[in-house]
Design a protein around this motif. Structure first.
Motif, PDB file in Angstrom:
ATOM      1  N   SER A 252       0.802  -1.227   0.000  1.00  0.00           N
ATOM      2  CA  SER A 252       0.000   0.000   0.000  1.00  0.00           C
ATOM      3  C   SER A 252       0.830   1.270   0.000  1.00  0.00           C
ATOM      4  CB  SER A 252      -0.935   0.002   1.219  1.00  0.00           C
ATOM      5  OG  SER A 252      -0.197  -0.164   2.416  1.00  0.00           O
ATOM      6  N   LYS A 253       2.123   1.124  -0.173  1.00  0.00           N
ATOM      7  CA  LYS A 253       2.998   2.303  -0.210  1.00  0.00           C
ATOM      8  C   LYS A 253       3.738   2.314  -1.544  1.00  0.00           C
ATOM      9  CE  LYS A 253       2.858   2.186   4.756  1.00  0.00           C
ATOM     10  NZ  LYS A 253       1.772   1.182   4.782  1.00  0.00           N
ATOM     11  N   SER A 254       4.980   1.925  -1.573  1.00  0.00           N
ATOM     12  CA  SER A 254       5.728   1.973  -2.826  1.00  0.00           C
ATOM     13  C   SER A 254       5.171   1.036  -3.899  1.00  0.00           C
ATOM     14  CB  SER A 254       7.199   1.637  -2.571  1.00  0.00           C
ATOM     15  OG  SER A 254       7.818   2.645  -1.815  1.00  0.00           O
ATOM     16  N   LEU A 255       4.525  -0.048  -3.490  1.00  0.00           N
ATOM     17  CA  LEU A 255       4.044  -1.016  -4.464  1.00  0.00           C
ATOM     18  C   LEU A 255       2.627  -0.740  -4.959  1.00  0.00           C
ATOM     19  CD1 LEU A 255       6.536  -2.582  -3.087  1.00  0.00           C
ATOM     20  CD2 LEU A 255       5.505  -4.574  -4.147  1.00  0.00           C
ATOM     21  N   ALA A 256       2.096   0.429  -4.646  1.00  0.00           N
ATOM     22  CA  ALA A 256       0.940   0.999  -5.351  1.00  0.00           C
ATOM     23  C   ALA A 256      -0.311   0.132  -5.355  1.00  0.00           C
ATOM     24  CB  ALA A 256       1.350   1.318  -6.803  1.00  0.00           C
ATOM     25  N   SER A 257      -0.533  -0.633  -4.293  1.00  0.00           N
ATOM     26  CA  SER A 257      -1.703  -1.493  -4.262  1.00  0.00           C
ATOM     27  C   SER A 257      -2.184  -1.620  -2.825  1.00  0.00           C
ATOM     28  CB  SER A 257      -1.347  -2.860  -4.864  1.00  0.00           C
ATOM     29  OG  SER A 257      -2.471  -3.704  -4.908  1.00  0.00           O
ATOM     30  N   CYS A 258      -2.643  -2.795  -2.439  1.00  0.00           N
ATOM     31  CA  CYS A 258      -3.028  -3.060  -1.055  1.00  0.00           C
ATOM     32  C   CYS A 258      -2.727  -4.510  -0.749  1.00  0.00           C
ATOM     33  CB  CYS A 258      -4.521  -2.776  -0.849  1.00  0.00           C
ATOM     34  SG  CYS A 258      -5.053  -2.888   0.873  1.00  0.00           S
ATOM     35  N   GLY A 259      -2.108  -4.753   0.389  1.00  0.00           N
ATOM     36  CA  GLY A 259      -1.750  -6.101   0.789  1.00  0.00           C
ATOM     37  C   GLY A 259      -0.463  -6.077   1.584  1.00  0.00           C
ATOM     38  N   GLY A 260       0.038  -7.246   1.935  1.00  0.00           N
ATOM     39  CA  GLY A 260       1.275  -7.323   2.686  1.00  0.00           C
ATOM     40  C   GLY A 260       1.926  -8.677   2.498  1.00  0.00           C
ATOM     41  N   PHE A 261       3.173  -8.809   2.960  1.00  0.00           N
ATOM     42  CA  PHE A 261       3.862 -10.078   2.826  1.00  0.00           C
ATOM     43  C   PHE A 261       4.841 -10.285   3.976  1.00  0.00           C
ATOM     44  CE2 PHE A 261       6.613  -7.072   0.629  1.00  0.00           C
ATOM     45  CZ  PHE A 261       7.896  -7.431   1.021  1.00  0.00           C
ATOM     46  N   ILE A 262       5.155 -11.544   4.215  1.00  0.00           N
ATOM     47  CA  ILE A 262       6.208 -11.948   5.142  1.00  0.00           C
ATOM     48  C   ILE A 262       7.256 -12.705   4.335  1.00  0.00           C
ATOM     49  CG2 ILE A 262       6.810 -13.343   7.159  1.00  0.00           C
ATOM     50  CD1 ILE A 262       5.119 -10.956   7.893  1.00  0.00           C
ATOM     51  N   ALA A 263       8.527 -12.340   4.521  1.00  0.00           N
ATOM     52  CA  ALA A 263       9.632 -12.996   3.833  1.00  0.00           C
ATOM     53  C   ALA A 263      10.530 -13.664   4.863  1.00  0.00           C
ATOM     54  CB  ALA A 263      10.434 -11.975   3.027  1.00  0.00           C
ATOM     55  N   GLY A 264      10.938 -14.892   4.574  1.00  0.00           N
ATOM     56  CA  GLY A 264      11.805 -15.604   5.515  1.00  0.00           C
ATOM     57  C   GLY A 264      12.153 -16.986   5.022  1.00  0.00           C
ATOM     58  N   ASP A 265      12.588 -17.846   5.938  1.00  0.00           N
ATOM     59  CA  ASP A 265      12.939 -19.217   5.592  1.00  0.00           C
ATOM     60  C   ASP A 265      11.699 -19.991   5.140  1.00  0.00           C
ATOM     61  OD1 ASP A 265      15.518 -18.668   6.292  1.00  0.00           O
ATOM     62  OD2 ASP A 265      15.431 -19.681   8.248  1.00  0.00           O
ATOM     63  N   ARG A 277      -4.007 -17.484  11.406  1.00  0.00           N
ATOM     64  CA  ARG A 277      -5.456 -17.360  11.268  1.00  0.00           C
ATOM     65  C   ARG A 277      -5.853 -16.194  10.365  1.00  0.00           C
ATOM     66  NH1 ARG A 277      -8.433 -20.240  14.929  1.00  0.00           N
ATOM     67  NH2 ARG A 277     -10.073 -18.675  15.073  1.00  0.00           N
ATOM     68  N   SER A 278      -5.103 -15.100  10.394  1.00  0.00           N
ATOM     69  CA  SER A 278      -5.454 -13.957   9.541  1.00  0.00           C
ATOM     70  C   SER A 278      -5.215 -14.264   8.069  1.00  0.00           C
ATOM     71  CB  SER A 278      -4.653 -12.716   9.952  1.00  0.00           C
ATOM     72  OG  SER A 278      -3.285 -12.850   9.629  1.00  0.00           O
ATOM     73  N   PHE A 279      -4.411 -15.285   7.783  1.00  0.00           N
ATOM     74  CA  PHE A 279      -4.210 -15.754   6.415  1.00  0.00           C
ATOM     75  C   PHE A 279      -5.274 -16.770   6.037  1.00  0.00           C
ATOM     76  CE2 PHE A 279      -2.337 -18.928   3.530  1.00  0.00           C
ATOM     77  CZ  PHE A 279      -1.998 -18.112   2.457  1.00  0.00           C
ATOM     78  N   MET A 280      -5.522 -17.720   6.918  1.00  0.00           N
ATOM     79  CA  MET A 280      -6.425 -18.825   6.618  1.00  0.00           C
ATOM     80  C   MET A 280      -7.888 -18.408   6.552  1.00  0.00           C
ATOM     81  SD  MET A 280      -4.655 -21.585   9.176  1.00  0.00           S
ATOM     82  CE  MET A 280      -5.895 -22.850   8.902  1.00  0.00           C
ATOM     83  N   PHE A 281      -8.261 -17.408   7.356  1.00  0.00           N
ATOM     84  CA  PHE A 281      -9.684 -17.079   7.498  1.00  0.00           C
ATOM     85  C   PHE A 281     -10.040 -15.690   6.962  1.00  0.00           C
ATOM     86  CE2 PHE A 281      -8.735 -20.222  10.864  1.00  0.00           C
ATOM     87  CZ  PHE A 281      -9.581 -21.232  10.438  1.00  0.00           C
ATOM     88  N   SER A 282      -9.213 -15.157   6.058  1.00  0.00           N
ATOM     89  CA  SER A 282      -9.532 -13.899   5.387  1.00  0.00           C
ATOM     90  C   SER A 282      -9.634 -14.145   3.892  1.00  0.00           C
ATOM     91  CB  SER A 282      -8.443 -12.843   5.638  1.00  0.00           C
ATOM     92  OG  SER A 282      -8.486 -12.385   6.959  1.00  0.00           O
ATOM     93  N   ALA A 283     -10.552 -13.448   3.260  1.00  0.00           N
ATOM     94  CA  ALA A 283     -10.685 -13.582   1.811  1.00  0.00           C
ATOM     95  C   ALA A 283      -9.425 -13.080   1.114  1.00  0.00           C
ATOM     96  CB  ALA A 283     -11.900 -12.797   1.325  1.00  0.00           C
ATOM     97  N   SER A 284      -9.087 -13.734   0.036  1.00  0.00           N
ATOM     98  CA  SER A 284      -7.939 -13.335  -0.768  1.00  0.00           C
ATOM     99  C   SER A 284      -8.170 -11.942  -1.342  1.00  0.00           C
ATOM    100  CB  SER A 284      -7.751 -14.344  -1.906  1.00  0.00           C
ATOM    101  OG  SER A 284      -6.679 -13.978  -2.732  1.00  0.00           O
ATOM    102  N   ALA A 285      -7.078 -11.210  -1.537  1.00  0.00           N
ATOM    103  CA  ALA A 285      -7.172  -9.871  -2.133  1.00  0.00           C
ATOM    104  C   ALA A 285      -7.816  -9.948  -3.515  1.00  0.00           C
ATOM    105  CB  ALA A 285      -5.783  -9.253  -2.237  1.00  0.00           C
ATOM    106  N   VAL A 286      -8.493  -8.881  -3.925  1.00  0.00           N
ATOM    107  CA  VAL A 286      -9.090  -8.864  -5.259  1.00  0.00           C
ATOM    108  C   VAL A 286      -7.973  -8.980  -6.297  1.00  0.00           C
ATOM    109  CG1 VAL A 286     -11.096  -7.550  -4.503  1.00  0.00           C
ATOM    110  CG2 VAL A 286      -9.091  -6.334  -5.353  1.00  0.00           C
ATOM    111  N   PRO A 287      -8.228  -9.653  -7.406  1.00  0.00           N
ATOM    112  CA  PRO A 287      -7.180  -9.884  -8.397  1.00  0.00           C
ATOM    113  C   PRO A 287      -6.492  -8.606  -8.880  1.00  0.00           C
ATOM    114  CG  PRO A 287      -9.048 -11.298  -8.837  1.00  0.00           C
ATOM    115  CD  PRO A 287      -9.473 -10.375  -7.743  1.00  0.00           C
ATOM    116  N   ALA A 288      -7.241  -7.533  -9.044  1.00  0.00           N
ATOM    117  CA  ALA A 288      -6.623  -6.293  -9.528  1.00  0.00           C
ATOM    118  C   ALA A 288      -5.546  -5.801  -8.571  1.00  0.00           C
ATOM    119  CB  ALA A 288      -7.690  -5.220  -9.720  1.00  0.00           C
ATOM    120  N   ALA A 289      -5.757  -5.989  -7.261  1.00  0.00           N
ATOM    121  CA  ALA A 289      -4.767  -5.556  -6.278  1.00  0.00           C
ATOM    122  C   ALA A 289      -3.504  -6.403  -6.379  1.00  0.00           C
ATOM    123  CB  ALA A 289      -5.346  -5.643  -4.867  1.00  0.00           C
ATOM    124  N   VAL A 290      -3.662  -7.714  -6.572  1.00  0.00           N
ATOM    125  CA  VAL A 290      -2.502  -8.594  -6.711  1.00  0.00           C
ATOM    126  C   VAL A 290      -1.755  -8.261  -7.999  1.00  0.00           C
ATOM    127  CG1 VAL A 290      -1.730 -10.992  -6.828  1.00  0.00           C
ATOM    128  CG2 VAL A 290      -3.708 -10.385  -5.423  1.00  0.00           C
TER     129      VAL A 290
END
Length: 419
Positions: A252-265, A277-290
Motif C-alpha cells: 500500500s505504499k511503494s508497491l501501489a496497491s493493497c496487501g502485505g507479505f512476510i519474507a523468511g525461511d 489465522r489472519s491468512f487462513m480465514f480472510s478472503a484473498s485480495a481482489v485480483p486487480a490488487a494482486v
C-alpha cells in the motif's frame, strides 16, 4: 429483576462517555477534524480534495506508481482474467497463478527462501507474530512500533517487553529480562518508523539479538521500494539481510496497491500458511490488487533506482526547507558510515494536539495537505505534522508548499519557529 439485582450494563455506554468524545464533537463542529477527508482524484503531487486542489504532502505513494501506466495495465489484466474477486481465502479457493508469481518474485527481490502474501499489511503482522509466538514466549518491541505489531503481540499471548524508542541500552536490558522468562524470544522493530520517519539502528539491534540468542523481525513497510540499492529495505541498506530472520512489507505504499507479505525461511513460511489465522480465514485480495502489486514490483526492479533517488532527493529538499523555516523536524537517524539516513517521512514537531490540529487545518485551507499525528499515535505532548514525499513531486510543488507553510506559520504560529 429483584430489588437487590443491579441493572444491566449497556455495552454501548462507552461510546457516549469515552474521554475524547467532547474533543471530537468540538472538532467536528468547527470543521477541524483532520480525518476522513474526501479524496476526489488519483494520488499524486497535486490532488483534488473536497473540491479544491492541494499540494499532497500526506501520501505513502512514495514512488508515484499508483498512476503508472504499466501498473494500471497489470491491474486491468488481472481484473479481466480473474474477475472482481476470488470469493474465498488463500487457504481454499483464493490462490491464483498471480499469487505464486508475486510470492516467487518477492522472495527473489528480498533475497529470502520464500514469501507469503496476505490481503493486508495489518494481517501480515498480526498473523505472523500471533502465530510464531505463543504463551510462554517473550516479544521485545520498540515503543514506536506500528499498532499492527503490538496487536499481533497481544494476540499471541506472549509476554510483551517494550523498550524506549531506539534506545539500545533499554533493548539490552529487556533482552536480559526476557532470558529469565524461560521461552523463546523475538525482537520486532520497524525498519523505518511510520510516524517519526527515522530508521532503526539495525547494526546494534542485530548484535544484541545475536548476543542474547533472540530472533529478529523487521517491519519494512515504509522501507521496501525506498531504501537499499535494489529497494529491498532497511536490512539491505545496512547489509544485514542474512542476519534478520523475518521481514514484513506492504503493497500500500511503494508497491501501489493493497496487501502485505512476510519474507523468511521456507519452513517458517510453510508453517504460517497452515497456522496463521489472519491468512487462513480472510478472503484473498481482489485480483486487480494482486496484479497491481506484481506490476509495481516489476517496475521497481527495472526502473526503481532512478525513482528512489528522486524520492530521497525530494525528502532532503523538503527537510532542508522546513529547517530553513525555523521548524523542528524529526531527525532521520545515521547510517553506519555516518551519513544521514534519509527517508520519505519528514515530520514537524508541534507539541500539543490542539495546536497541531489548528496548524493542519490552516495549511489545509491554504492548499497543503499533510497528516497530523496525535496521541495515542504519538506520546502525549508529542503531536506531529507528518509530511511525506513522492518521487513524482517536482521542485515547484515543494516550493509552493514551503511558501504556503511559511505564510501560515508567520501569521498564526510564529511560536513554532525555533530559529
Amino acid at each position: 429483576m429483584t430489588q437487590t439485582a443491579k441493572p444491566p450494563v449497556d455495552v454501548f455506554e462507552k461510546v457516549r462517555t469515552h474521554d475524547r468524545r467532547e474533543q471530537l464533537e468540538a472538532a467536528k463542529e468547527a470543521d477541524l477534524l483532520p480525518y476522513f477527508r474526501l479524496i476526489e482524484s488519483e494520488a499524486g503531487p497535486l490532488m483534488e480534495i473536497e473540491g479544491h486542489e492541494k499540494v499532497m504532502l500526506g501520501s505513502n505513494n512514495y514512488l508515484g506508481l499508483t498512476g503508472d501506466a504499466r501498473v494500471k495495465q497489470a491491474a486491468r489484466d488481472a481484473l479481466e482474467r480473474y474477475g472482481t474477486g476470488l470469493t474465498g481465502s488463500r487457504f481454499m479457493n483464493g490462490t491464483t497463478p498471480l499469487h505464486a508469481e508475486l510470492e516467487s518474485e518477492l522472495a527473489d527481490w528480498m533475497g529470502t527462501e520464500d514469501t507469503l502474501v496476505f490481503t493486508t499489511g495489518y494481517q501480515a503482522n498480526v498473523g505472523c507474530i500471533g502465530t510464531i509466538l505463543q504463551p510462554g514466549d517473550t516479544v521485545v518491541c520498540d515503543s514506536g512500533d506500528h499498532a499492527s505489531i503490538l496487536d499481533g503481540c497481544r494476540l499471541s499471548g506472549a509476554k510483551l517487553r517494550p523498550f524506549r524508542h531506539n534506545q539500545m541500552e533499554k533493548l539490552d536490558r529487556m533482552l536480559d529480562r526476557a532470558a529469565e522468562d524461560g521461552g523463546g524470544v523475538l525482537v520486532v522493530v520497524d525498519g523505518v518508523f511510520s510516524m517519526e520517519g527515522d530508521i532503526a539502528p539495525l547494526t546494534d539491534i542485530v548484535e544484541l539479538c545475536r548476543g542474547h540468542g533472540a530472533r529478529l523481525m523487521v517491519d519494512e513497510a515504509h522501507a521496501v521500494g525506498v531504501l537499499g540499492a535494489r529497494g529491498a529495505g532497511t536490512c539491505e541498506l545496512f547489509g544485514l539481510e542474512d542476519a534478520v530472520d523475518l521481514r514484513m512489507g506492504t503493497f500500500s505504499k511503494s508497491l501501489a496497491s493493497c496487501g502485505g507479505f512476510i519474507a523468511g525461511d521456507a519452513e517458517v513460511i510453510e508453517f504460517l500458511k497452515i497456522s496463521a489465522r489472519s491468512f487462513m480465514f480472510s478472503a484473498s485480495a481482489v485480483p486487480a490488487a494482486v496484479g497491481a502489486a506484481l506490476g509495481a514490483l516489476r517496475v521497481i526492479r527495472t526502473d526503481g533506482a532512478e525513482l528512489m533517488a528522486k524520492l530521497l532527493d525530494n525528502s532532503r529538499y523538503l527537510r532542508e526547507g522546513l529547517r530553513g523555516l525555523g521548524l523542528r523536524v524529526v531527525e532521520p537517524g545515521t547510517l553506519p558510515d555516518g551519513g544521514e539516513a534519509t527517508t520519505p517521512v519528514v515530520p514537524v514537531v508541534v507539541g500539543e494536539d490542539w495546536q497541531a490540529v489548528l496548524l493542519w487545518k490552516a495549511l489545509y485551507d491554504a492548499g497543503v495537505y499533510t497528516n497530523v499525528a496525535l496521541h495515542p499515535a504519538v506520546p502525549p505532548g508529542g503531536a506531529l505534522l507528518r509530511t511525506s514525499l513522492m518521487a513524482t513531486h517536482e521542485r515547484e510543488h515543494l516550493d509552493r508548499a514551503l511558501e504556503i507553510m511559511d505564510a501560515v506559520i508567520s501569521k498564526d504560529f510564529p511560536e513554532l519557529r525555533t530559529a
